[in-house]
Enzyme design. Structure first.
Site, PDB file in Angstrom:
ATOM      1  N   LEU A  40       0.942  -1.124   0.059  1.00  0.00           N
ATOM      2  CA  LEU A  40       0.057   0.088  -0.057  1.00  0.00           C
ATOM      3  C   LEU A  40       0.670   1.364  -0.056  1.00  0.00           C
ATOM      4  CD1 LEU A  40      -2.922   0.827   0.157  1.00  0.00           C
ATOM      5  CD2 LEU A  40      -2.996   0.471   2.278  1.00  0.00           C
ATOM      6  N   HIS A  41       1.650   1.525  -1.213  1.00  0.00           N
ATOM      7  CA  HIS A  41       2.477   2.647  -1.088  1.00  0.00           C
ATOM      8  C   HIS A  41       1.803   3.830  -1.725  1.00  0.00           C
ATOM      9  CE1 HIS A  41       2.682   2.307  -5.725  1.00  0.00           C
ATOM     10  NE2 HIS A  41       2.487   1.115  -5.485  1.00  0.00           N
ATOM     11  N   ALA A  42       2.414   4.922  -1.949  1.00  0.00           N
ATOM     12  CA  ALA A  42       1.644   6.255  -2.155  1.00  0.00           C
ATOM     13  C   ALA A  42       0.436   6.240  -3.262  1.00  0.00           C
ATOM     14  CB  ALA A  42       2.591   7.274  -2.594  1.00  0.00           C
TER      15      ALA A  42
END
Length: 118
Positions: A40-42
């Site tokens: 769940l990155h940017a």
């Protein structure tokens, strides 16, 4: 889990009773697993927040014992949710079921990154 508030009755000074308005908020929960290889990155966090913000319900995300606002990208990023992480999604409000359905589907689809992965 559906939780609904109860209405209550109070007595007025003249002996009449009146019913206080019922709160129609419900809290629902759903557990999802982050399957996106990048976690769940940017970019996925931004997509999550945009979907969550379409609903009036309060949205929270729980990882282990950490609970964050699901409509805040910075809060979502603090979870550092890698691939395989279990997240508990909670929504409270009239459209809680729709919010959870939309968010779970977004996660299930790997935030549509399968098509763009190199």
């Amino acid at each position: 889990m559906w939780t609904k508030s109860q209405s209550s009755t109070t007595a007025e000074p003249d002996g009449r009773s009146c019913e206080l308005p019922r709160m129609s908020e419900q809290t629902l929960q759903r557990t999802v697993i982050v399957t996106n290889p990048q976690g769940l990155h940017a970019r996925p966090a931004d997509m999550f927040v945009k979907v969550a913000s379409k609903f009036e319900s309060k949205v929270e995300v729980v990882k282990d014992s950490e609970r964050v606002d699901g409509k805040s990208i910075l809060a979502i990023l603090t979870l550092a949710a890698a691939e395989g992480t279990a997240l508990q999604l909670e929504a409270t409000g009239r459209d809680a079921a729709q919010a959870l359905d939309a968010l779970a589907e977004l996660i299930r689809q790997n935030f549509s990154e399968d098509e763009t992965a190199c």
